[in-house]
Motif scaffolding. Sequence first.
Motif, PDB file in Angstrom:
ATOM      1  N   TRP A  46     -20.462   0.094  66.514  1.00 37.55           N
ATOM      2  CA  TRP A  46     -21.384   1.144  66.084  1.00 37.55           C
ATOM      3  C   TRP A  46     -20.706   2.510  66.043  1.00 37.55           C
ATOM      4  CZ3 TRP A  46     -25.790   1.341  63.576  1.00 37.55           C
ATOM      5  CH2 TRP A  46     -26.598   0.203  63.546  1.00 37.55           C
ATOM      6  N   LYS A  47     -19.862   2.778  67.040  1.00 36.30           N
ATOM      7  CA  LYS A  47     -19.151   4.060  67.064  1.00 36.30           C
ATOM      8  C   LYS A  47     -18.337   4.228  65.794  1.00 36.30           C
ATOM      9  CE  LYS A  47     -16.844   3.785  70.843  1.00 36.30           C
ATOM     10  NZ  LYS A  47     -16.164   3.845  72.137  1.00 36.30           N
ATOM     11  N   GLU A  48     -17.586   3.176  65.448  1.00 36.06           N
ATOM     12  CA  GLU A  48     -16.759   3.257  64.244  1.00 36.06           C
ATOM     13  C   GLU A  48     -17.620   3.463  63.010  1.00 36.06           C
ATOM     14  OE1 GLU A  48     -14.539  -0.380  64.302  1.00 36.06           O
ATOM     15  OE2 GLU A  48     -13.549   0.167  66.178  1.00 36.06           O
ATOM     16  N   LEU A  49     -18.735   2.722  62.965  1.00 34.80           N
ATOM     17  CA  LEU A  49     -19.610   2.825  61.802  1.00 34.80           C
ATOM     18  C   LEU A  49     -20.176   4.238  61.669  1.00 34.80           C
ATOM     19  CD1 LEU A  49     -21.239   1.648  59.467  1.00 34.80           C
ATOM     20  CD2 LEU A  49     -22.934   0.857  61.122  1.00 34.80           C
ATOM     21  N   ILE A  50     -20.663   4.805  62.768  1.00 38.46           N
ATOM     22  CA  ILE A  50     -21.268   6.142  62.719  1.00 38.46           C
ATOM     23  C   ILE A  50     -20.232   7.181  62.262  1.00 38.46           C
ATOM     24  CG2 ILE A  50     -22.273   8.003  64.124  1.00 38.46           C
ATOM     25  CD1 ILE A  50     -23.576   5.770  65.849  1.00 38.46           C
ATOM     26  N   LEU A  51     -19.046   7.125  62.838  1.00 33.02           N
ATOM     27  CA  LEU A  51     -18.007   8.099  62.453  1.00 33.02           C
ATOM     28  C   LEU A  51     -17.625   7.938  60.983  1.00 33.02           C
ATOM     29  CD1 LEU A  51     -15.557   8.305  65.489  1.00 33.02           C
ATOM     30  CD2 LEU A  51     -17.254   9.974  64.753  1.00 33.02           C
ATOM     31  N   ASP A  52     -17.424   6.690  60.563  1.00 31.66           N
ATOM     32  CA  ASP A  52     -17.057   6.431  59.169  1.00 31.66           C
ATOM     33  C   ASP A  52     -18.113   6.974  58.213  1.00 31.66           C
ATOM     34  OD1 ASP A  52     -14.671   5.318  59.448  1.00 31.66           O
ATOM     35  OD2 ASP A  52     -15.283   3.241  59.077  1.00 31.66           O
ATOM     36  N   TYR A  53     -19.349   6.647  58.556  1.00 31.64           N
ATOM     37  CA  TYR A  53     -20.439   7.038  57.669  1.00 31.64           C
ATOM     38  C   TYR A  53     -20.550   8.557  57.585  1.00 31.64           C
ATOM     39  CZ  TYR A  53     -25.060   7.263  55.589  1.00 31.64           C
ATOM     40  OH  TYR A  53     -26.102   7.543  54.755  1.00 31.64           O
TER      41      TYR A  53
END
Lengths: 182, 255
Positions: free
Chosen positions: A35-42
């Motif tokens: 989720w951390k990666e997804l939030i930052l990417d987004y």
Amino acid sequence: MQTLGNFKLPNFFNYPPYFTLQPVRDTREKQVQLWKELILDYCRTQKIFVIALDEEFPLFSNPVIESIAGSLNHEARQAFLSALVSEGRAEWMHKGHRKCLILWHRIQDWADSIVQFVKDNGLEDTVMTVEEIRSGVESRGTELHGIDRTILMRALKLLENKGKLVIFKGSSADDEGIKFSL
Amino acid sequence: MNRRPGIGGLQAAAAARDQYRLLGASVAKRRTDLMKEQLVTFRSQLEDFARKHRNDIRKNPTFRAQFHEMCAKVGVDPLASNKGFWAELLGIGDFYYELGVQIVEICLAARPHNGGLINLQELCNLLGQKRKTAREAVSEDDCLQAISKLKVLGSGFEVISVGKKKLVRSVPTELNKDHNEILEVAQGQGYVTVEEVQRRLSWSAGRATDALETLLEASSCQSIEGLAMIDEGHRDGKCHYWFPCISSISSYVGS
């Protein structure tokens, strides 16, 4: 693959249990990491700087999933954002933890790109306003264009502490001037 | 033979015995020679066959599987040694060792997500993605061959059958019968609820809950992550237990 606008969502986004904070530690760690990666990417691709916990946020619900609105509950949102905060990739804006500043670039990195921007445009030893940096002609096409004001001010303060510029009150009440001295 | 008295009779009997022994030895020798000859012929035929169909064996997974079956029937293991003529002829040993290494990589990468159990079919797909450049198709049979070669490492790689599906286990854990049955039930939708397990397997609520909690925590087996994940947000208000090892959604791992 599912997309959100022009953003490609990872496959786990379609797997319902990823929307429930997992009770088992190891599994939860893996989940939080994704989720951390997804939030930052987004946020990076969509230029989003602030996430409000209680408001609609496209990532926090998946209409495809037949869960209760297929959405993350408050506890899960807070857990993911807190994980980012503890890594220095986000900051709570108030004590109540309702809004979160997302730092897909760390403040130091933002400061570096300001310095780069100033050098690229030959603005050393000149004066600009904060608003000019955010929305002026010079910054168009750079990452600084449209940057969140809070983040920009933090990066500028950092540079001020290093003696690379001076922030002063400008003529209008709500805008500050910057005197670069690189 | 009638026994005749006297020294002449004894000598004759001894001579006859020698004759028989000689004859016996020569018959045995002839048989052995014949056998050797046949084996040589067979081996050269098999070599010819392998040489002739070399490309098919390397490229076509179905053909490869049939070739393995044939070899197994006559007691030849083309993978027994990486040296020797099979390896030189087909390069087949290297093929499976390479596959084995890739299987280990995939299983390790996927472990945090699926708890060390992975659907054979999915493993195969992931293997295909990983080997895009190799262009040679990889079948489930190839995976099984490669995994069987991994066993000598004693790393606990094993293929288990759950219902109709085959799962590849990369952690040294024992799934008991209850867990197996739950995984079987979960194959339908990818998840189960306590109620569903009770109904389908005629278990008590306690037994179902216990088994599911164990799968969630995987606490009975040290060092591995849970095999299950929960979804508490479903409209039906029940807790759904999902098993990443049987639903193909986990194909994102390693990407």
